[in-house]
Design a protein around this motif. Structure first.
Motif, mmCIF file in Angstrom:
data_model
loop_
_atom_site.group_PDB
_atom_site.id
_atom_site.type_symbol
_atom_site.label_atom_id
_atom_site.label_comp_id
_atom_site.label_asym_id
_atom_site.label_seq_id
_atom_site.Cartn_x
_atom_site.Cartn_y
_atom_site.Cartn_z
ATOM 1 N N SER A 183 0.611 -1.535 0.326
ATOM 2 C CA SER A 183 -0.075 -0.006 -0.484
ATOM 3 C C SER A 183 0.477 1.556 0.001
ATOM 4 O O SER A 183 1.937 1.209 -0.121
ATOM 5 N N GLY A 383 -10.789 3.057 0.106
ATOM 6 C CA GLY A 383 -9.359 4.021 -0.015
ATOM 7 C C GLY A 383 -10.350 5.206 -0.072
ATOM 8 O O GLY A 383 -10.905 5.788 -0.776
ATOM 9 N N ARG A 393 -8.443 -0.814 0.712
ATOM 10 C CA ARG A 393 -8.468 -1.607 2.111
ATOM 11 C C ARG A 393 -10.180 -2.115 2.340
ATOM 12 O O ARG A 393 -9.943 -3.097 3.377
ATOM 13 N N ALA A 397 -7.339 -5.144 3.623
ATOM 14 C CA ALA A 397 -7.062 -4.565 4.811
ATOM 15 C C ALA A 397 -7.798 -5.500 5.834
ATOM 16 O O ALA A 397 -8.901 -5.367 5.648
ATOM 17 N N ASP A 611 -3.890 4.224 7.731
ATOM 18 C CA ASP A 611 -3.200 3.179 7.641
ATOM 19 C C ASP A 611 -1.914 3.078 8.078
ATOM 20 O O ASP A 611 -1.587 1.979 8.414
#
Length: 759
Positions: A183, A383, A393, A397, A611
Motif C-alpha cells: 500500500s 480508500g 482496504r 486490509a 493506514d
C-alpha cells in the motif's frame, strides 16, 4: 590395597587401584604440560604480529565492525522476512489476462490487464517518454541496485531546505515494488518492506524488465494503467506516436496521477509538465532549445472515456475473473459485473466527506463495502484516493473489528440455547491474566439484564463471558461458516482482537440479512470469451445458496441488532424511511472504528482509521463516526420505498404504505408483474440475436466459426433470488413470542420480501 571387583568363569580377578591412579595422574600432568607448551608457543608466535599505534586502532575498528556487521545481518534478515511474505509471483502473471468489464446492463465501465495487442515493447516506447521518466523519477536507475542512496540523501536535503516534501527518494524499482505488493501508507514498516522487495526485484529481473513493469503497471489516472492505456485515454492514440510535450505530461503523472491528471486539474498538469521539461534539460538528456517547442505547443487532451471508473471494484473483480477463468485456456474476456455506478459514487462521496470532516480527530483513511443480501457487491470504496494509493482496504486490509465482532459471539449463543430475552450478568471470569473491562474501565456492575440489552449497550464483560460459556471454538466455527476467516482462539477474541476485512465483515452480516443463507460476496455475473463463447455464468455454474444459519437464529440476531440502532450505540445510523439493524465497533487505541449494518435491501460495512495503525483522538468511536457515514449514503441509494422487510422485524410504516399503494394499482386477483430474475435488462432473445449477428459477421469475413458451447437456460440472470420470499415481518416482541395474527395481518405489506443481498 587390593579389592575384589568381580569374578568371571570361577577365576578371581583384582584391580590395582594404585597403578590406575598413577596412570591418571601422569596422563593429566602430561596433558597440562602439552597444553601449556602449545599455548606458550602460540603466544610467542602471535607476539610477532602484535600491532601498535594506528595499526592497532585500525584492527580494533575492523574487529568491532565485523561484530556489528554480524549483528546487523541478523537484524536485517529479521526485517526482510515480512517483505518476503509480501512477494507474490501471481502479480507478474497479470499480463496473461485482458478483461473488459461491463455493468449489469452491458455498458463498458473499464478494463484490467494488459491487452495482448496493446502491450508495447520497451524498444517501441518513444525516447522522450523514457528519458522524461528517468529524469523525473530516477536519474541513476541504471547505476544503483534497487535503492538509490545518493538520490535518497539528495531528496532528504531538498525536502529539509523546503520544509516540505518536494522530492521523493524512492527509486523506480522501489515504486514497482510498492505498486505490485504494498500500500502507499506512510510508515517506516512499509519503507523497509519496499527496500527489501526492491533488492529482490533487482536480483530477479533485468533493468529493462523492471522499467517495462513500471511503464505497464503504474496507475496514471482515469482508470488507465500503464503508458499505452494512458496515451489512449488522454490523446486517443498509441504511446508509439506521442511527441515530447505529450511524453512530458505522461511522465509527470507517475508522482500523483489524481493531482496532475489534465482532466482533473489542467493548470496543475501544465505546471507539472513544465517541471518535467526542466528535468530533461537538467539531466542533460536534451538542450533547452530542444524542449522549447514542447513548452510552446502543450499536449492536447482528448476526452474519450468515462472518467468515473469504479477502480476499487474493478481491481477486486479482476482478481475474481482470474480465479474463475483459471484453467479454461481463455485470456481475452468480457465480464458482466454486479456494480452499480450510482451507489459507487454515493459511497465514494460519503467517505471523502467523512475524512474531510473528521481530519481533526486524526481519521485519515477508510473503506466501505456495500452488497445486496445474497452477496452481490454493488460498490467498493477501498480508500480515500485511488490515484494516491491503489491498495484496496475494503478487500485486503485486515483491521480489528472491535465490538462489531460481538454479533458472531451472540449468534453462537443463540445457536446454543440462548434467546434474546435470556437474563445475563454484567460480569465475566478471568482468562489467564486478562480480565475484560467495559468501556470506561469497569469490570462490570454485576447486575442482570436481558441478552438484547447487553448487546445494545455493547458490554464487553457479557460478550467475553458468552464466548467462554458457549465455547470459543464454536464461535470460530460459526465465523468460518459465514466466510470470516483467520480468527484465532484468544482470551479477548469476543472483543474483536483479530483483523478482518470490511468485505468479509459485510458478507458475514449479509447472512443474517437474508434469513440465514450463505452470502459470499461476488462481483461477476457472466464471462464471455473473445469468440463469444460463454465461459462462466453465475446462474449456470454456481449452486443455490445453502442455509448455513437457522432462520430463527438470524431473526433473533436481527431483532437484537435493531435494538442496537434504536436504543443503543448505533442511533446515528437510523433512517426515517426504513428499519436499520447493525453493530458498532471500536478497537483499542482507538485505532479502528466500525459500523456494519443493513436495511432490507443493502448491507454495508464502514471502517475508519489510519493506514499506519496509529491511534486516533481518544473518544473516537464507531457510533459517533462510522454510523453517520453509513446513514449518509444509505439515505440516498434507496431509489424507491419498496424495500423488503428484514427477517425478524415488523414492516416499517413507510414500506407498509408503499406496498399498499402498489397493491392498489392492480386489479383484484392480478398480481404485479414479477421482477425478472437477474439484473440484466437484456432478454434471452436479444442475446441470441446478437450472437447470430456476430456469427454472420464472422462468416462474411471468412473467420472460422467457434466451437459450439452449451448455453444455460437463462444466462442473463444476475443475482439469484435463492429462495422463496422471506417470512413476513414479526411484531416488535422478540422472535418466538410474536403473534401469528400480527404476522398475517397485512399480507400486502409483506409482498416482495426476498432474500436479496444486503451491503
Amino acid at each position: 590395597m587390593q579389592d575384589w571387583f568381580f569374578k568371571r568363569g570361577r577365576r578371581e580377578r583384582t584391580i590395582d587401584w594404585l597403578a590406575l591412579d598413577s596412570r591418571l595422574d601422569s596422563g593429566l600432568a602430561a596433558a597440562w604440560s602439552w597444553f601449556r607448551d602449545t599455548w606458550n608457543a602460540g603466544s610467542s608466535f602471535f607476539d610477532r604480529f602484535r600491532l601498535r599505534g594506528w595499526k592497532r586502532l585500525l584492527n580494533e575498528a575492523a574487529s568491532e565492525g565485523l561484530t556489528l556487521g554480524a549483528g546487523g545481518f541478523v537484524v536485517m534478515f529479521a526485517l526482510a522476512i515480512p517483505a518476503f511474505h509480501e512477494f507474490n509471483e501471481g502479480k507478474f502473471l497479470t499480463g496473461q489476462y485482458a478483461v473488459k468489464f461491463l455493468d449489469q446492463n452491458g455498458n463498458e465501465i473499464g478494463k484490467r490487464g494488459i491487452l495482448h495487442n496493446d502491450a508495447v515493447p520497451l524498444d517501441e516506447i518513444p525516447d522522450p517518454l523514457i528519458k522524461a521518466t528517468l529524469a523525473t523519477e530516477d536519474r541513476r536507475f541504471f547505476e544503483h541496485w534497487g535503492i538509490d542512496v545518493l538520490g535518497t540523501l539528495r531528496a532528504l536535503v531538498t525536502n529539509l531546505q523546503a520544509n516540505d516534501v518536494v522530492q521523493g527518494g524512492s527509486s523506480i524499482t522501489q515504486q514497482v515494488a510498492k505498486n505490485l505488493f504494498l500500500s502507499s501508507e506512510r510508515s517506516m514498516q512499509r519503507k523497509i518492506k519496499e527496500a527489501f522487495l526492491a533488492l529482490l526485484l533487482e536480483s530477479r529481473f533485468t533493468k529493462r524488465e523492471i522499467l517495462k513493469f513500471y511503464f505497464d503497471r503504474a496507475y496514471m489516472g482515469g482508470g488507465a494503467f500503464g503508458a499505452e492505456a494512458a496515451s489512449q485515454f488522454y490523446f486517443a492514440k498509441s504511446v508509439r506516436q506521442i511527441n515530447m510535450a505529450e511524453a512530458a505530461m505522461l511522465a509527470g503523472l507517475f508522482k500523483a496521477p489524481t493531482k496532475y491528471a489534465p482532466h482533473v486539474n489542467l493548470p496543475a498538469s501544465r505546471a507539472r509538465t513544465s517541471i518535467v521539461l526542466d528535468n530533461l534539460v537538467e539531466a542533460g538528456f536534451y538542450t533547452a532549445g530542444q524542449v522549447h517547442w514542447a513548452r510552446t505547443h502543450p499536449a492536447n487532451i482528448v476526452e474519450n472515456r468515462n472518467t468515473s471508473s469504479p477502480d476499487w471494484f474493478l481491481d477486486w473483480a479482476f482478481e475474481e475473473v482470474q480465479r474463475i477463468a483459471a484453467g479454461t485456456g481463455q485470456y481475452v474476456l468480457t465480464a458482466r459485473t454486479t456494480v452499480d455506478l450510482n451507489i459507487q459514487k454515493a459511497t465514494d462521496d460519503a467517505l471523502t466527506a467523512a475524512l474531510r470532516k473528521y481530519r481533526g480527530n486524526r481519521v485519515t483513511s477508510g473503506a466501505i463495502a456495500l452488497l445486496e443480501t445474497d452477496g452481490a457487491v454493488r460498490a467498493i470504496t477501498g480508500g480515500p484516493d485511488y490515484g494516491e494509493s491503489q491498495f484496496n482496504r475494503a478487500t485486503s486490509a485486515r483491521r480489528q473489528p472491535g465490538s462489531s465482532f460481538k454479533v458472531y459471539v451472540y449468534a453462537a449463543a443463540l445457536e446454543n440455547g440462548y434467546t434474546p430475552t435470556t437474563s445475563v450478568r454484567d460480569a465475566s471470569r478471568r482468562c489467564g491474566n486478562w480480565h475484560p473491562q467495559n468501556y470506561g474501565g469497569s469490570h462490570g456492575s454485576g447486575g442482570r439484564m436481558p441478552l438484547w440489552m447487553a448487546l445494545a449497550k455493547s458490554l464487553n464483560t457479557v460478550a467475553a463471558e458468552l464466548s467462554f460459556a458457549v465455547g470459543r471454538d464454536k464461535v470460530i466455527e460459526l465465523t468460518e461458516r459465514l466466510g470470516v476467516t483467520g480468527i484465532r482462539k484468544t482470551c479477548s477474541m469476543a472483543l474483536g482482537d483479530y483483523g478482518i476485512s470490511p468485505l468479509q465483515h459485510a458478507g458475514g452480516f449479509a447472512t443474517f440479512a437474508n434469513g440465514g443463507k450463505q452470502a459470499k460476496p461476488y462481483a461477476i455475473l457472466d464471462i464471455v470469451s473473445s469468440r463469444g463463447d460463454l465461459v462462466y455464468s453465475r446462474d449456470r455454474d454456481e449452486p443455490e445458496a445453502p442455509q448455513i444459519v437457522d432462520r430463527k437464529v438470524a431473526e433473533g440476531m436481527n431483532w437484537m441488532m435493531h435494538k442496537v440502532v434504536e436504543t443503543g450505540t448505533a442511533q446515528r445510523a437510523k433512517l426515517d424511511f426504513t428499519h436499520v439493524v447493525g453493530k458498532t465497533g471500536t478497537s483499542s487505541g482507538p485505532k479502528d472504528v466500525w459500523f456494519v449494518g443493513f436495511t432490507g435491501k443493502y448491507v454495508a460495512s464502514v471502517w475508519l482509521g489510519k493506514d499506519d495503525n496509529r491511534a486516533m483522538v481518544n473518544g473516537t468511536t464507531g457510533g459517533q463516526y462510522a454510523a453517520p457515514v453509513f446513514q449518509s449514503f444509505m439515505s440516498v441509494i434507496h431509489r424507491d420505498m419498496n424495500i423488503p422487510t428484514i427477517p425478524g422485524l415488523q414492516p416499517h410504516p413507510v414500506q407498509v404504505a408503499e406496498q399498499q399503494r402498489i397493491a392498489a394499482m392492480h386489479p383484484a386477483g392480478v398480481a404485479p408483474q414479477e421482477q425478472r430474475k437477474g439484473s440484466s435488462l437484456m432478454s434471452d432473445k436479444t442475446r441470441d440475436a446478437l450472437r447470430n449477428v456476430a456469427q454472420a459477421l464472422r462468416k462474411a469475413g471468412g473467420i472460422e466459426e467457434p466451437a459450439a458451447s452449451p448455453q444455460p437456460e437463462n444466462s442473463t440472470g444476475s443475482t439469484r433470488s435463492g429462495a422463496a420470499p422471506a417470512t413476513p415481518a414479526s411484531p416488535s416482541a422478540p422472535p418466538g413470542r410474536r403473534a401469528d395474527a400480527a404476522i398475517n395481518a397485512n399480507p400486502a405489506a409483506n409482498h416482495g420480501t426476498s432474500l436479496r443481498a444486503v451491503p
